[in-house]
Design an enzyme around this catalytic site. Sequence first.
Site, mmCIF file in Angstrom:
data_model
loop_
_atom_site.group_PDB
_atom_site.id
_atom_site.type_symbol
_atom_site.label_atom_id
_atom_site.label_comp_id
_atom_site.label_asym_id
_atom_site.label_seq_id
_atom_site.Cartn_x
_atom_site.Cartn_y
_atom_site.Cartn_z
ATOM 1 N N CYS A 145 -5.751 28.814 51.363
ATOM 2 C CA CYS A 145 -6.819 28.591 52.342
ATOM 3 C C CYS A 145 -7.486 29.888 52.798
ATOM 4 C CB CYS A 145 -6.260 27.863 53.561
ATOM 5 S SG CYS A 145 -5.084 26.557 53.182
ATOM 6 N N ASP A 178 0.067 25.190 57.109
ATOM 7 C CA ASP A 178 0.617 23.859 57.343
ATOM 8 C C ASP A 178 1.165 23.264 56.049
ATOM 9 O OD1 ASP A 178 -0.589 24.425 59.724
ATOM 10 O OD2 ASP A 178 -1.563 22.487 59.950
ATOM 11 N N CYS A 212 -7.403 28.230 57.030
ATOM 12 C CA CYS A 212 -6.482 27.131 57.301
ATOM 13 C C CYS A 212 -6.672 26.594 58.718
ATOM 14 C CB CYS A 212 -5.051 27.604 57.081
ATOM 15 S SG CYS A 212 -3.829 26.259 57.102
ATOM 16 N N ASP A 213 -6.077 25.441 58.950
ATOM 17 C CA ASP A 213 -6.324 24.602 60.124
ATOM 18 C C ASP A 213 -6.402 25.346 61.453
ATOM 19 O OD1 ASP A 213 -5.806 22.956 58.030
ATOM 20 O OD2 ASP A 213 -4.325 21.727 59.034
ATOM 21 N N LYS A 214 -5.331 26.062 61.819
ATOM 22 C CA LYS A 214 -5.262 26.626 63.171
ATOM 23 C C LYS A 214 -6.089 27.885 63.317
ATOM 24 C CE LYS A 214 -2.644 23.245 63.462
ATOM 25 N NZ LYS A 214 -2.724 22.990 62.011
ATOM 26 N N CYS A 271 -7.614 22.942 52.055
ATOM 27 C CA CYS A 271 -7.349 21.608 51.507
ATOM 28 C C CYS A 271 -8.627 20.789 51.368
ATOM 29 C CB CYS A 271 -6.343 20.876 52.383
ATOM 30 S SG CYS A 271 -4.738 21.708 52.484
ATOM 31 N N GLU A 275 3.391 18.505 62.350
ATOM 32 C CA GLU A 275 2.712 17.404 61.675
ATOM 33 C C GLU A 275 3.738 16.602 60.877
ATOM 34 O OE1 GLU A 275 -0.347 19.109 59.311
ATOM 35 O OE2 GLU A 275 -1.640 19.532 61.017
ATOM 36 N N SER A 286 -1.111 15.407 59.955
ATOM 37 C CA SER A 286 -2.050 16.129 59.113
ATOM 38 C C SER A 286 -3.327 15.315 58.997
ATOM 39 C CB SER A 286 -1.441 16.326 57.727
ATOM 40 O OG SER A 286 -2.434 16.671 56.791
#
Length: 587
Positions: free
Chosen positions: A52, A84, A125-127, A197, A447, A473
Amino acid sequence: MATSLRRHSHVLLDGIDRAPSRAMLKAVGLTDDDLKRPLIAIANTWIEVMPCNFHLRRLAERVKAGVRAAGGTPIEFNTIAVSDGVSMGTEGMKASLISREVIADSIELVVRGHLFDGVVALSGCDKTIPGTVMALLRLNLPSLMLYGGSIAPGRFNGRSVTIQDVFEAVGSCAAGKMSEQKLHELEDRACPGPGACGGQFTANTMAMAIEVLGMSPMGSASVPAMDPLKDDVAFQAGKLAMELLRRDLRPKRIVTRQALENAIAAVAATGGSTNSVLHLLAIAREAGVPLSIDDFDRISSKTPLLADLKPWGRFVATDLYDAGGIALVAQRLLEAKRLHANAMTVTGRTIGVEARRAREKSGQQVVRSVHHPLQPTGGLVILHGNLAPEGCVVKITGHEPMRYEGPARVFDCEEDAFAAVQQRRIKPGDVVVIRYEGPKGGPGMREMLAVTAAIVGQGLGQSIALLTDGRFSGATRGLMAGHVAPEAARGGVIALLRDGDRITFDVKRRRLDAALSVAELEKRRARWRAPAPPYTHGVMAKYAQLVSSASEGAVTSFPTTKLQRQVASSKQQGKSLKSRSLIKSVR
């Protein structure tokens, strides 16, 4: 460069008394000319542990080139990131949500410590996405966030696949529906290179939300990670940072109540990740804008579901880019009268102007017209009830039952639930309950993708339900209620459940209830004892002490004293209390 653009750095660098600072910066290659220009921080979240963010070094170089071309001096620094996807299903996943706070804190500290004039933050990535934006709001300097872009889909057995398929294949393999050899082949092909992702999972959901929020330039997030155009996007982002500085356009002028509602509508219209609730609540808090968990349900209930994206749909993020990108989603929201068109963005244009500039690919099937939505309401639903007085989050995309009732199968951690699924001890009609995984209890609110994907992989996705005080997720699908609040570690009703208790999901009535009387709940509560904290020192213990409820975004804040609470209460009631008498009463 006029001192007016060096609003902060001139304090650091100008005058004979600042010669030591200049000497230190010259040691890393900066010149007198560089130090006379505005200093622009390039806050990078590059890391080698995941695809990511793996390519962000390359993009940072292009951002820096753009800053220089526009008359500024870029200085890059890095912060942390936690994957994640890599840590999912392990103890390491507890670090994921906590990393959001550390990312925000570290960017804030470096920028404050070195008196930068503006910031470009790179995320993947997500965070890293909400973490960077939270920091930009705290600093409130001219700034923007650039998303690294989506990974390309892999190819397996003649179809496009993502990391979601690998997680679900684990369940299929355990159920004997897939061989270990085939699972290994899928593992080799699902993630073909750098990028976040590929479905409308949390990273792409939040990238879309931030672009519609106005903190990323329209058209930047949709461009895939390895598309050659991404380098030019990064270069233009660097130039734009200098334009923001010249216009003195700051984040708190952009992140308004209307802008946040636009972001929520974009999530709802695309069936986006339930994590967006946590992150947009946290962003709103940093912006000083009132926003509650129930605002998500209100906006989603009026927003049509328009994008046919994974984890439940047919298409991935690169398909959305080909169809017209995030601008096309914004244009549809404008047509549906679900967009506050006058909200400002970092480009200096309103979101309405940006939406009207969208170019739709002829014949595309990714984003429906407003007259033929996938369903008339959006994907986010907030349930309350005796199991979730503060609320919980469910994603509804038209494939889930609107009412479900079954016996509870209670687990005190994710690992125990996953083992039960893999051993095929979960049966159709069950309600899986996973508790003590909340922000405080985990700590870190893991998650549950390993569990939910294994359930789907075994073919149980439509025949069981799940609830947890943890989170999901963006790749999770099925009737799954996350963020149940109050969480078990705080004595929420979820802590009082036992195997066999009847649980009812009633989506139409927005209820999540256990068939337990008030008297029975009080009886159980009298016997309940909070478990010992899993961590007693270090960052995990610190986070558990400071974190708020998931219904408030799971943000960290200072604990209030009894005196502070009484003062706040007295102000809310309009009372005029003298501090001396109040202090005396507290003592």
